[in-house]
Scaffold this motif. Sequence first.
Motif, mmCIF file in Angstrom:
data_model
loop_
_atom_site.group_PDB
_atom_site.id
_atom_site.type_symbol
_atom_site.label_atom_id
_atom_site.label_comp_id
_atom_site.label_asym_id
_atom_site.label_seq_id
_atom_site.Cartn_x
_atom_site.Cartn_y
_atom_site.Cartn_z
ATOM 1 N N MET A 1 0.844 -1.200 0.000
ATOM 2 C CA MET A 1 0.000 0.000 0.000
ATOM 3 C C MET A 1 0.874 1.243 0.000
ATOM 4 S SD MET A 1 -3.188 -1.054 0.114
ATOM 5 C CE MET A 1 -4.226 0.206 0.858
ATOM 6 N N SER A 2 0.569 2.194 -0.863
ATOM 7 C CA SER A 2 1.371 3.414 -0.962
ATOM 8 C C SER A 2 0.870 4.470 0.005
ATOM 9 C CB SER A 2 1.313 3.955 -2.392
ATOM 10 O OG SER A 2 -0.029 4.244 -2.770
ATOM 11 N N TRP A 3 1.841 5.253 0.518
ATOM 12 C CA TRP A 3 1.553 6.347 1.435
ATOM 13 C C TRP A 3 2.023 7.664 0.824
ATOM 14 C CZ3 TRP A 3 -0.709 6.297 6.312
ATOM 15 C CH2 TRP A 3 -0.934 5.038 6.888
ATOM 16 N N ALA A 4 1.351 8.748 1.192
ATOM 17 C CA ALA A 4 1.817 10.087 0.843
ATOM 18 C C ALA A 4 1.749 10.972 2.073
ATOM 19 C CB ALA A 4 0.981 10.691 -0.286
ATOM 20 N N ILE A 5 2.825 11.690 2.331
ATOM 21 C CA ILE A 5 2.868 12.728 3.361
ATOM 22 C C ILE A 5 2.817 14.055 2.610
ATOM 23 C CG2 ILE A 5 4.210 13.752 5.238
ATOM 24 C CD1 ILE A 5 5.649 10.998 5.473
ATOM 25 N N ILE A 6 1.811 14.854 2.896
ATOM 26 C CA ILE A 6 1.606 16.092 2.149
ATOM 27 C C ILE A 6 1.453 17.249 3.130
ATOM 28 C CG2 ILE A 6 0.139 17.295 0.478
ATOM 29 C CD1 ILE A 6 -0.746 14.506 -0.516
ATOM 30 N N ALA A 7 2.082 18.358 2.833
ATOM 31 C CA ALA A 7 1.952 19.571 3.651
ATOM 32 C C ALA A 7 1.727 20.755 2.729
ATOM 33 C CB ALA A 7 3.211 19.783 4.484
ATOM 34 N N ASP A 8 1.132 21.808 3.262
ATOM 35 C CA ASP A 8 1.125 23.038 2.476
ATOM 36 C C ASP A 8 2.454 23.762 2.708
ATOM 37 O OD1 ASP A 8 0.876 24.694 4.802
ATOM 38 O OD2 ASP A 8 -1.315 24.563 4.720
ATOM 39 N N SER A 9 2.666 24.836 1.968
ATOM 40 C CA SER A 9 4.007 25.440 1.971
ATOM 41 C C SER A 9 4.307 26.303 3.185
ATOM 42 C CB SER A 9 4.238 26.239 0.689
ATOM 43 O OG SER A 9 3.340 27.324 0.590
ATOM 44 N N SER A 10 3.429 26.278 4.198
ATOM 45 C CA SER A 10 3.839 26.850 5.484
ATOM 46 C C SER A 10 4.831 25.912 6.166
ATOM 47 C CB SER A 10 2.634 27.086 6.397
ATOM 48 O OG SER A 10 2.052 25.855 6.796
ATOM 49 N N CYS A 11 4.990 24.709 5.620
ATOM 50 C CA CYS A 11 6.030 23.769 6.040
ATOM 51 C C CYS A 11 7.271 24.041 5.194
ATOM 52 C CB CYS A 11 5.544 22.343 5.829
ATOM 53 S SG CYS A 11 6.760 21.069 6.207
ATOM 54 N N ASN A 12 8.403 24.219 5.840
ATOM 55 C CA ASN A 12 9.640 24.587 5.128
ATOM 56 C C ASN A 12 10.524 23.383 4.807
ATOM 57 O OD1 ASN A 12 9.254 27.536 5.185
ATOM 58 N ND2 ASN A 12 9.326 27.224 7.396
ATOM 59 N N LEU A 13 9.962 22.209 4.910
ATOM 60 C CA LEU A 13 10.675 20.971 4.565
ATOM 61 C C LEU A 13 10.554 20.782 3.057
ATOM 62 C CD1 LEU A 13 12.107 18.567 6.039
ATOM 63 C CD2 LEU A 13 9.890 17.403 6.001
ATOM 64 N N ARG A 14 11.540 21.261 2.321
ATOM 65 C CA ARG A 14 11.483 21.220 0.864
ATOM 66 C C ARG A 14 12.471 20.195 0.317
ATOM 67 N NH1 ARG A 14 8.746 26.066 -0.503
ATOM 68 N NH2 ARG A 14 7.483 26.524 1.341
ATOM 69 N N GLY A 15 12.118 19.576 -0.800
ATOM 70 C CA GLY A 15 13.000 18.614 -1.433
ATOM 71 C C GLY A 15 13.259 17.390 -0.584
ATOM 72 N N TYR A 16 12.306 17.018 0.249
ATOM 73 C CA TYR A 16 12.492 15.926 1.201
ATOM 74 C C TYR A 16 12.140 14.584 0.566
ATOM 75 C CZ TYR A 16 11.945 13.117 5.462
ATOM 76 O OH TYR A 16 12.048 12.152 6.426
ATOM 77 N N THR A 17 12.945 13.563 0.830
ATOM 78 C CA THR A 17 12.668 12.200 0.386
ATOM 79 C C THR A 17 12.432 11.329 1.611
ATOM 80 O OG1 THR A 17 14.067 12.454 -1.571
ATOM 81 C CG2 THR A 17 13.528 10.210 -0.895
ATOM 82 N N PRO A 18 11.228 10.790 1.794
ATOM 83 C CA PRO A 18 10.952 9.955 2.972
ATOM 84 C C PRO A 18 11.820 8.702 3.003
ATOM 85 C CG PRO A 18 8.914 10.649 1.906
ATOM 86 C CD PRO A 18 10.027 11.003 0.972
ATOM 87 N N THR A 19 12.076 8.226 4.225
ATOM 88 C CA THR A 19 12.818 6.978 4.392
ATOM 89 C C THR A 19 11.884 5.776 4.391
ATOM 90 O OG1 THR A 19 12.709 7.177 6.807
ATOM 91 C CG2 THR A 19 14.641 8.124 5.715
ATOM 92 N N ALA A 20 10.605 5.973 4.690
ATOM 93 C CA ALA A 20 9.644 4.871 4.717
ATOM 94 C C ALA A 20 9.424 4.323 3.313
ATOM 95 C CB ALA A 20 8.320 5.345 5.310
ATOM 96 N N ALA A 21 9.230 3.016 3.217
ATOM 97 C CA ALA A 21 9.017 2.372 1.916
ATOM 98 C C ALA A 21 7.684 2.797 1.309
ATOM 99 C CB ALA A 21 9.050 0.861 2.091
ATOM 100 N N ASP A 22 7.653 2.906 -0.018
ATOM 101 C CA ASP A 22 6.425 3.222 -0.761
ATOM 102 C C ASP A 22 5.751 4.497 -0.248
ATOM 103 O OD1 ASP A 22 6.633 0.861 -2.367
ATOM 104 O OD2 ASP A 22 5.848 -0.298 -0.682
#
Length: 287
Positions: free
Chosen positions: A1-22
């Motif tokens: 099962m695929s997951w997505a972590i999504i934030a609006d741009s009040s979050c300054n975490l840019r260009g981030y690659t999650p470590t969790a699979a899928d």
Amino acid sequence: MSWAIIADSSCNLRGYTPTAADTTYAVAPLKINVGGTEYVDDDNLDVAELNRLVAEEQSASSSSCPSVGEWAELFRTAEKVVAVTISANLSGSYEAAVMARDMVMAEGGHQIHLVNSRAAGGKLELICLLLDRYLTKHPEASFDEVCTYIDGVEAFSTVLFSLSSYENLTKSGRMPKMAGLLANKLNIRILGTASDEGTIKIVAPTRGQKKMILKVVQAMEGDGFAGGVVCIDHVENEAMARELSTAIENRWPNAEVHIMSCGGLCSYYAEAKGLIIGYGWNTASGL
């Protein structure tokens, strides 16, 4: 099962690659309106130039949230989605995400959970980082278990704002006008936090960088911080961010501090030399 972590741009975490699979990470950009021109708060934005334009603009600038369609497009990218927004009292971003969630879930095939951060900046980054860490450590966790965990992180975390300029906050009604005028005139740096009404609640005024850093550490200690993840965002003030990071690590050797530059939206609110510090305790310690 695929997951997505999504934030609006009040979050300054840019260009981030999650470590969790899928698992993917994406940002829904807000927009800043200055002098009749709209600037999209994404990776292509020249934040320094935006800050200069906002400072020169005589009339009040404003911001606008991602559209329902923008949120919906991101929600369709995974089967399980957790989305984090700026405080619902600061922007319509959360309400737009609610409408997008209902629309996409009616299509079938998606589970979507929304988190109203009740803040901006560092708290959203904390939530996203700890969510990725939880998914990495608990790959078999159910959707409900993940939602319960991340709601606990939100409940037991906060932000502090260390500000030295207040014009945009007073223009937008986020800070009492008289308090902002006096602080600017007396060259006072204010330590504040986010109130439930979407305004800045003053914790302590002070002069001098070292005194402000001490006030931040004392405020974190008073909130029950005992180590773990801390996110420090800065508006062209990396030197103070690093000095604060050192003070936090000296007080709590088990702290894990992340320093990031503010994007357009957070720069608009925090203004010149501002800092936004996100941290938590209990479930939000990150340990």
